[in-house]
Design an enzyme around this catalytic site. Structure first.
Site, PDB file in Angstrom:
ATOM      1  N   SER A 129       0.833  -1.195   0.000  1.00  0.00           N
ATOM      2  CA  SER A 129       0.000   0.000   0.000  1.00  0.00           C
ATOM      3  C   SER A 129       0.871   1.250   0.000  1.00  0.00           C
ATOM      4  O   SER A 129       1.983   1.246   0.527  1.00  0.00           O
ATOM      5  CB  SER A 129      -0.858  -0.027   1.262  1.00  0.00           C
ATOM      6  OG  SER A 129      -1.384   1.246   1.540  1.00  0.00           O
ATOM      7  N   TYR A 155      -1.580  -0.734  10.976  1.00  0.00           N
ATOM      8  CA  TYR A 155      -1.884  -1.278   9.647  1.00  0.00           C
ATOM      9  C   TYR A 155      -0.735  -0.967   8.681  1.00  0.00           C
ATOM     10  O   TYR A 155      -0.223  -1.843   7.987  1.00  0.00           O
ATOM     11  CB  TYR A 155      -3.197  -0.679   9.115  1.00  0.00           C
ATOM     12  CG  TYR A 155      -3.355  -0.793   7.620  1.00  0.00           C
ATOM     13  CD1 TYR A 155      -3.730  -1.998   7.033  1.00  0.00           C
ATOM     14  CD2 TYR A 155      -3.098   0.297   6.775  1.00  0.00           C
ATOM     15  CE1 TYR A 155      -3.843  -2.116   5.657  1.00  0.00           C
ATOM     16  CE2 TYR A 155      -3.204   0.184   5.407  1.00  0.00           C
ATOM     17  CZ  TYR A 155      -3.577  -1.019   4.845  1.00  0.00           C
ATOM     18  OH  TYR A 155      -3.673  -1.132   3.479  1.00  0.00           O
ATOM     19  N   LYS A 159       2.253  -3.396   6.551  1.00  0.00           N
ATOM     20  CA  LYS A 159       2.585  -3.396   5.121  1.00  0.00           C
ATOM     21  C   LYS A 159       4.095  -3.182   4.937  1.00  0.00           C
ATOM     22  O   LYS A 159       4.731  -3.854   4.120  1.00  0.00           O
ATOM     23  CB  LYS A 159       1.773  -2.334   4.379  1.00  0.00           C
ATOM     24  CG  LYS A 159       0.276  -2.649   4.319  1.00  0.00           C
ATOM     25  CD  LYS A 159      -0.013  -3.945   3.579  1.00  0.00           C
ATOM     26  CE  LYS A 159      -1.463  -4.359   3.642  1.00  0.00           C
ATOM     27  NZ  LYS A 159      -1.747  -5.690   3.073  1.00  0.00           N
TER      28      LYS A 159
HETATM   29  C1  UD1 Z   1      -5.818   4.738   3.707  1.00  0.00           C
HETATM   30  C2  UD1 Z   1      -4.395   4.430   3.332  1.00  0.00           C
HETATM   31  C3  UD1 Z   1      -4.357   3.315   2.338  1.00  0.00           C
HETATM   32  C4  UD1 Z   1      -5.091   2.123   2.878  1.00  0.00           C
HETATM   33  C5  UD1 Z   1      -6.525   2.520   3.109  1.00  0.00           C
HETATM   34  C6  UD1 Z   1      -7.254   1.328   3.672  1.00  0.00           C
HETATM   35  C7  UD1 Z   1      -2.875   6.327   3.337  1.00  0.00           C
HETATM   36  C8  UD1 Z   1      -2.315   7.495   2.577  1.00  0.00           C
HETATM   37  N1  UD1 Z   1      -3.772   5.591   2.715  1.00  0.00           N
HETATM   38  O1  UD1 Z   1      -6.414   5.378   2.620  1.00  0.00           O
HETATM   39  O2  UD1 Z   1      -3.031   2.947   2.096  1.00  0.00           O
HETATM   40  O3  UD1 Z   1      -5.015   1.053   1.992  1.00  0.00           O
HETATM   41  O4  UD1 Z   1      -6.547   3.585   4.051  1.00  0.00           O
HETATM   42  O5  UD1 Z   1      -8.522   1.653   4.104  1.00  0.00           O
HETATM   43  O6  UD1 Z   1      -2.532   6.056   4.457  1.00  0.00           O
HETATM   44  N2  UD1 Z   1     -12.627  11.086   3.770  1.00  0.00           N
HETATM   45  C9  UD1 Z   1     -13.581  11.995   4.162  1.00  0.00           C
HETATM   46  N3  UD1 Z   1     -14.721  11.532   4.754  1.00  0.00           N
HETATM   47  C10 UD1 Z   1     -14.952  10.190   4.959  1.00  0.00           C
HETATM   48  C11 UD1 Z   1     -13.971   9.260   4.537  1.00  0.00           C
HETATM   49  C12 UD1 Z   1     -12.807   9.742   3.955  1.00  0.00           C
HETATM   50  O7  UD1 Z   1     -13.410  13.215   3.997  1.00  0.00           O
HETATM   51  O8  UD1 Z   1     -15.999   9.850   5.515  1.00  0.00           O
HETATM   52  C13 UD1 Z   1     -11.396  11.575   3.111  1.00  0.00           C
HETATM   53  C14 UD1 Z   1     -10.136  11.265   3.892  1.00  0.00           C
HETATM   54  O9  UD1 Z   1      -9.835  12.289   4.795  1.00  0.00           O
HETATM   55  C15 UD1 Z   1      -9.112  11.157   2.761  1.00  0.00           C
HETATM   56  C16 UD1 Z   1      -9.918  10.641   1.575  1.00  0.00           C
HETATM   57  O10 UD1 Z   1     -11.272  10.891   1.890  1.00  0.00           O
HETATM   58  O11 UD1 Z   1      -8.650  12.431   2.440  1.00  0.00           O
HETATM   59  C17 UD1 Z   1      -9.714   9.164   1.331  1.00  0.00           C
HETATM   60  O12 UD1 Z   1      -9.916   8.467   2.543  1.00  0.00           O
HETATM   61  P1  UD1 Z   1      -9.999   6.879   2.597  1.00  0.00           P
HETATM   62  O13 UD1 Z   1     -10.915   6.381   1.556  1.00  0.00           O
HETATM   63  O14 UD1 Z   1     -10.276   6.497   4.007  1.00  0.00           O
HETATM   64  O15 UD1 Z   1      -8.562   6.391   2.161  1.00  0.00           O
HETATM   65  P2  UD1 Z   1      -7.106   6.769   2.739  1.00  0.00           P
HETATM   66  O16 UD1 Z   1      -7.186   7.205   4.132  1.00  0.00           O
HETATM   67  O17 UD1 Z   1      -6.469   7.660   1.747  1.00  0.00           O
END
Ligand code: UD1
Length: 343
Positions: A129, A155, A159
């Site tokens: 990841s 987590y 990885k």
């Molecule tokens: C993270 C990890 C990724 C991992 C994944 C597993 C990092 C950079 N990435 O992804 O390697 O495989 O988790 O689940 O560490 N968001 C909102 N509201 C929400 C949900 C998300 O605003 O309700 C935003 C988050 O702040 C982020 C983006 O959406 O900016 C993506 O979030 P998410 O889908 O959870 O993925 P990552 O955190 O990037």
């Protein structure tokens, strides 16, 4: 032992990325054997795969933590390769339950590796990841040699450690060829609408949160933070269509199968393009014609401001690049969500 076909072991093959990879393997003439205990997926995914490919898929309901059970499966097929997806992946949960993550993610990997060596299966793809980069400073485009930071969560540590374990095993002289695929943010679903992301309980990831909110399952989406140092103030990620990601495994297996001697390589799997949370919301509203109920909230602890992949190596080494657009992925995710709700 069955030796006539090109059997590939797919641990976690009923999961989100696993199920899409199984479809692509079958469409490329390989015979995936799924090992999954459905702790974080559903038999519905097997039915979906079968609908798409029009035939039965081979699967075993076994926990990879059960080494004896896993060995029996290795004894039954002459695997040409292993794609190891099965792992826990909720970043937040890993902070409160670190032992669960170290035990399942590292214990599972070690069992798979021991079986690989015992049964002389030398092609191994590991689900890594972009989390291994931690919070990259300087450039937000990361290449495979961008120095890794402290992982943000247990987590992430599993990885980093997983890659390290594989590297050490190869260094020890074991007959093993390893490809670590560092996934960025997989989204979307199969365009048939038969398989997709199936979060159990409240989703942690953005896209299923968006689609479930639009479908009325959840009330409101919270956008985590609006004051990041990005053009619109929200975090930026490299969102990749899950079918593109699945195809990277097929390319990876072909490449690794052609290697002689031992090897360990790392490849970023992303699109190379960054998209903000607000851009995702606007795209969703455009393609679905629905207004999403959302509001700004606090930053989420541990979130990286922005990260996306340099994808040059994927193109050169395994001859793969993403084809589908982010818009495509959002349409497919929404289509899948609607199918789920109609069921
Ligand atoms: C993270 C990890 C990724 C991992 C994944 C597993 C990092 C950079 N990435 O992804 O390697 O495989 O988790 O689940 O560490 N968001 C909102 N509201 C929400 C949900 C998300 O605003 O309700 C935003 C988050 O702040 C982020 C983006 O959406 O900016 C993506 O979030 P998410 O889908 O959870 O993925 P990552 O955190 O990037």
């Amino acid at each position: 032992m069955m030796v006539d076909k090109n059997y590939v072991l797919v641990t976690g093959g009923a999961g989100f990325i696993g199920s899409h990879t199984v479809v692509e393997l079958i469409e490329n003439g390989m015979v995936p054997v799924i090992v999954d205990d459905f702790r974080n997926s559903n038999t519905k995914m097997l039915e979906g795969i079968q609908k798409i490919v029009g035939s039965e898929v081979l699967f075993h309901n076994v926990d990879i933590g059960n080494k004896e059970g896993l060995s029996l499966i290795f004894g039954q097929y002459n695997f040409s390769g292993i794609i190891h997806f099965a792992a826990d992946k909720a970043v937040g949960e890993s902070v409160s339950l670190p032992l669960k993550y170290y035990k399942n993610n590292l214990g599972g990997l070690i069992n798979c590796l021991e079986c690989a060596l015992e049964f002389s299966v030398d092609n191994f793809i590991f689900s890594s990841s972009c989390t291994v980069y931690g919070d990259p400073d300087g450039s937000t485009t990361v290449t495979e040699i961008t120095p890794q930071k402290e992982p943000n969560s247990p987590y992430g540590a599993t990885k980093q450690m997983g890659e390290r374990i594989l590297e050490d095993v190869v260094k020890s002289g074991a007959a093993l060829k390893v490809l670590n695929l560092r996934y960025f943010n997989p989204i979307g679903a199969h365009e048939s609408g038969n398989i997709g992301e199936l979060p159990i309980g409240k989703p942690n990831n953005l896209l299923p949160y968006v689609t479930q909110t639009a479908a009325g399952v959840l009330e409101k989406l919270t956008v985590f933070g609006k004051d990041y140092d990005t053009p619109d103030g929200t975090c930026i990620r490299d969102y990749i269509h899950v079918v593109d990601l699945a195809k990277a495994h097929v390319s990876g297996l072909k490449w690794i199968g052609n290697q002689t001697g031992t090897t360990v390589e790392i490849v970023n799997v992303g699109t190379g393009k960054g998209t903000s949370v607000l851009e995702i919301i606007h795209t969703f509203e455009k393609v679905s014609g629905k207004q999403l109920n959302w509001e700004f909230g606090e930053r989420r602890e541990g979130d990286v401001e922005q990260i996306f992949a340099d994808v040059t190596k994927a193109k050169h080494l395994i001859d793969w690049e993403a084809q589908k657009s982010m818009e495509n992925a959002v349409i497919d995710a929404w289509n899948w969500e609607q199918n789920l709700r109609n069921d």
